[in-house]
Scaffold this active site. Structure first.
Site, PDB file in Angstrom:
ATOM      1  N   CYS A  33      41.393  38.965  38.356  1.00 55.87           N
ATOM      2  CA  CYS A  33      42.139  39.962  39.130  1.00 55.87           C
ATOM      3  C   CYS A  33      42.602  41.126  38.237  1.00 55.87           C
ATOM      4  CB  CYS A  33      43.342  39.337  39.817  1.00 55.87           C
ATOM      5  SG  CYS A  33      42.877  38.198  41.132  1.00 55.87           S
ATOM      6  N   HIS A  34      43.296  40.799  37.147  1.00 56.78           N
ATOM      7  CA  HIS A  34      43.810  41.864  36.299  1.00 56.78           C
ATOM      8  C   HIS A  34      43.546  41.618  34.828  1.00 56.78           C
ATOM      9  CE1 HIS A  34      46.143  41.786  40.063  1.00 56.78           C
ATOM     10  NE2 HIS A  34      45.890  43.082  40.042  1.00 56.78           N
TER      11      HIS A  34
END
Lengths: 271, 417, 175
Positions: free
Chosen positions: C139-140
């Protein structure tokens, strides 16, 4: 005013006549169960732990052969306000049951029960149960609320009122039914069952279940104990409910008094 | 009556806001400075209780919807899950189920009060008809709500009531199939009933707002049945007078409500509804909830299928025509000696119909139900129009203030006598 | 005279205050059940522990099980992975914690498989384990090491170690 009173009286007489004829009509069916005195009746009623534990024993050793308890979890038997078995008793009890589950490869397995599980089903569905028993034996989770009888007009009205409140129709019926096999030569005849012909043959007899606490092992005692247990199973939050109710009632009564005087004070300058 | 509010907020922010959206003024005009007749008795407090019950039902209902599963395989079990596992779930469910009954107790008191004091007469016709619509919506909501626990009474109640529509000539069958979404009451029916049961209360809120709005346009009726002539002499401000009185009455009402929730929560229910729905077995006696019983008795009193359905819906529809069926110029039954008698007989007849609705439809019960049904319709369709012509009313006080003075100075005239 | 007119309003105020206070207490008491009903119910609380058989997990393998609706990674670590985890200098870590503090048996690492950044499930398949051989959150871009500790990226803390016990050598109870 006179006309009013006379019409009122006439209406009352008419009403009484209607009630009289119609209730005569309804009479002559099944006998009404005897009203028992239960420790859990009335606004301050509480369950008798010993009775619930004995009742569970009767359920397990007699009823559970055919009747399930699907909505009740093993852990509930340890809940406050119930039979209050200890956690270790519950764990041991749960482990005696086999629960259908899946393993981590998705294969169906039967594992030992845990406290969090509910009492397992005996049949996949009611059709399968009916195929074996003729009629599917009802689940017992809410049976004490799912059965009942009407005390008829006007007694049924009184059942709602403080001091006379009566909510135990169902459990009285269950207790009566269990002791209603009064024809020794016909074990499927029951005094309290609508139509009298009941599929379940007389299930209880004296000395069938060994009580550890010295309570008499009579049929009537078994019937009472298991009925009390089933009432708890149907209404497991009853003690919490009645306890909360007492607080709410006391609060509301004082509040009503305060509101009465407040209203009076406010209205004092209205006239 | 309420007119334009002259309310000016005290704070600068309040004035800034008020000049942009005069909602504070609206509230002040509706619930603070709104003039109420000074002779209102406690029968006028049921409106406040009804507002309370509507809100209470919506809140407990939203909570229940968080834990309930509208599917035939899970509905019954999910209700038991609420009763057993959810924190305070038993309270939410018992409050909601008994709340429906309390709602109807209040609405019937409210309606009988309107009937006694002629609250449907000009200029309150629209107010009254909005009330009839609210009553209909309440009945629809309550009926669908009763289906959701998916017990035997839920299922068979739903079956019987939806089958009413099959009495309609030509399209009846098609309509029932459409209502069910199948060939019997089943999962699609449960699903749509859940959806509508959630929707209808918010429609109720809308109609209630119109009802209150209409009320504030024409002003409240009162036990004397004469209109307000002098706001100074005849009325009191809503706050604090009506607020205090309504609050007191509401607390008394709550005591009764709490009694049902905590001590006799299943008294008004039916044991059969704790048996899960079984489409193959009908319970021995199908009985609707108590608040539908009088209408159910009317349905069964008529020996034809279509006739019964028409009579049942007619018994509610006729209420909407009261403003024109009642020909008397005098509003309050306090000054109508003959009407008063017929009114009390009507109350007894309604209770009698309720009793008969719970009894099996056979023998003497049916005959009694027919007699009472005849009176029910006769009261509205014959007695009301004719009485206006033949009855000689007593002297009506000129103003509300006079009525109050007469009551205090002289013999106390108890309106509920 | 003056006394009675003085006493009267005080008594009245007391009444109003008492009534108001009662109403407030009542309202407060009613609010609680409506808040409490959204907390985990009894059946959810009862399910808060789960038992797992770990005998079949090969060295280097990760078993993902569901616990409280979330994934839990049970990783059978290789010698090399343990070595990496133990020898990492603590001071260089964003959330300093020794490997010993995070495991009960060196062979087994048990962590909740939820990235401490914003709740995604980090990847753990061979080849997508990030720069530190542990897990990588897509995701990040948070990288975790073989002890489940955050090494690089936006996640603020190490992967959470749930409460667990070895019932036997091959049986684990989480929760």
């Amino acid at each position: 005013m006179k006309t009013f009173k006379s019409i009122f009286t006439a209406a009352l007489i008419l009403g009484a006549a209607v009630v009289a004829t119609t209730s005569a009509n309804a009479a002559g069916e099944v006998e009404k169960p005897t009203r028992q005195s239960w420790s859990f009746g009335g606004p301050f009623g509480k369950f008798d732990r010993g009775q619930l534990q004995r009742g569970f024993q009767v359920y397990r050793e007699v009823c559970a052969a055919c009747h399930t308890l699907n909505k009740v979890a093993f852990r509930n038997l340890a809940d406050k306000g119930g039979p209050e078995f200890s956690d270790s008793q519950i764990k041991a009890l749960a482990a005696e049951y086999k629960i259908k589950d899946f393993d981590d490869k998705g294969e169906p397995i039967e594992r030992d029960g845990r406290a969090a599980d509910r009492f397992p089903k005996l049949f996949v569905n009611s059709d399968a149960a009916a195929a074996v028993h003729g009629v599917a034996p009802p689940d017992f989770s809410v049976i004490a609320k799912a059965r009942g009888y009407s005390r008829g007009f006007p007694l049924f009205i009184l059942d709602a009122f403080p001091g006379m409140a009566y909510q135990e129709h169902g459990v009285d019926y269950v207790a009566a039914l269990l002791t209603g096999y009064t024809k020794p030569d016909d074990l499927n005849w029951n005094k309290y069952f609508p139509g009298h012909a009941i599929k379940m043959a007389k299930p209880l007899s004296a000395d069938q279940v060994a009580y550890a606490d010295g309570t008499p092992t009579t049929e009537a005692q078994y019937a009472k104990d298991v009925s009390a247990f089933l009432y708890w199973a149907a209404e497991p939050k009853m003690e919490e409910r009645k306890r909360t109710g007492l607080n709410v009632m006391l609060f509301l009564l004082v509040f009503a008094g305060l509101m009465y005087f407040t209203k009076k004070k406010i209205w004092a300058d209205a006239h | 009556m309420s007119g334009h509010s002259t309310y000016v907020p005290q704070s600068a922010i309040g004035r800034w806001f008020e000049s942009r959206l005069p909602i504070l003024g609206l509230m002040h005009g509706s619930f603070v400075s709104y003039p109420t007749p000074r002779n209102l008795n406690y029968m006028w407090t049921f409106g406040a209780m009804l507002s309370f019950m509507l809100v209470a039902q919506i809140i407990t209902g939203i909570v229940l919807a968080m834990h309930y599963t509208p599917h035939v395989d899970f509905a019954f079990a999910s209700v038991e899950h609420i009763m057993r596992d959810v924190n305070w779930g038993w309270f939410m469910r018992y409050a909601h189920a008994n709340g429906a009954s309390m709602f109807f107790i209040a609405v019937y008191m409210h309606m009988f009060r309107g009937l006694y004091y002629g609250s449907y007469k000009a200029p309150r016709e629209v107010l009254w008809i909005l009330g009839v619509i609210i009553f209909l919506l309440m009945m629809a909501t309550a009926f669908m709500g009763y289906v959701l626990p998916w017990g035997q009474m839920s299922f068979w109640g739903a079956t019987v009531i939806t089958n009413l529509f099959s009495a309609i000539p030509l399209v009846g069958e098609a309509i029932t199939t459409w209502l069910w979404g199948g060939y019997s009451v089943d999962n699609p029916t449960l699903n749509r009933f859940f959806s509508l049961h959630y929707l209808l209360p918010f429609m109720l809120v809308g109609i209630v707002i119109l009802h209150v709005w209409a009320l504030h346009v024409v002003g409240q009726n009162n036990p004397a049945g004469v209109e307000v002539k002098n706001v100074q002499r005849d009325t009191l401000a809503f706050t604090p007078y009506a607020t205090a009185k309504d609050s007191f009455a509401l607390v008394l009402f709550l005591i009764v409500f709490a009694w049902f929730i905590f001590y006799v929560p299943n008294y008004l229910g039916h044991a059969d509804n704790y048996i899960e729905a079984n489409p193959l077995v009908t319970p021995a006696h199908i009985v609707p909830e108590w608040y539908f019983l009088p209408f159910y008795a009317i349905l069964r009193a008529i020996p034809s299928k279509l006739g019964g359905v028409v009579a049942m819906f007619g018994s509610i529809a006729v209420l909407a025509f009261l403003p024109w069926l009642d020909t008397s110029k005098v509003k309050s039954a306090s000054f109508r000696p003959v009407y008063k008698v017929f009114f009390w007989v009507f109350v007894l007849v309604s209770i009698g119909l309720g009793y008969l609705g719970a009894m099996p439809a056979e023998g003497g019960y049916v005959i009694a139900a027919r007699i009472l049904t005849a009176y029910y319709f006769g009261f509205f369709l014959l007695i009301m129009p004719l009485l206006g012509m033949f009855e000689t009313p007593k002297a009506v006080p000129a103003t509300i203030a006079d009525a109050v003075l007469a009551k205090r100075g002289n013999v106390v005239m108890n309106p509920a006598e | 005279m003056s006394e009675s007119t003085f006493v009267e309003p005080t008594r009245r105020d007391m009444l109003y205050i008492a009534t108001g206070a009662f109403a407030a207490v009542g309202a407060g008491a009613v609010v609680w059940p409506f808040i409490s009903q959204m907390n985990p119910d009894a059946s959810t609380v009862a399910l808060a522990s789960t038992e797992v058989d770990i005998a079949a997990i090969p060295e280097g393998g990760i078993l993902t099980v569901k616990w409280r609706g979330k994934p839990v990674f049970i990783r059978h670590r290789t010698k090399k992975e343990i070595e990496e985890a133990v020898t990492t200098p603590i001071a260089s870590l964003p959330d300093p914690q020794t490997d010993q503090a995070r495991v009960k048996k060196a062979d087994w690492l048990v962590v909740v498989g939820v990235c401490t950044h914003l709740g995604c499930v980090p990847l753990g398949a061979p080849g997508s384990r990030g720069d530190y051989d542990g897990w990588f959150c897509p995701c990040h871009g948070s990288h975790y090491d073989t002890s489940g500790r955050i090494r690089r990226g936006p996640a603020p803390t190490n992967l959470v170690v749930p409460q667990y016990d070895f019932l036997t050598d091959t049986k684990l109870r989480i929760g």
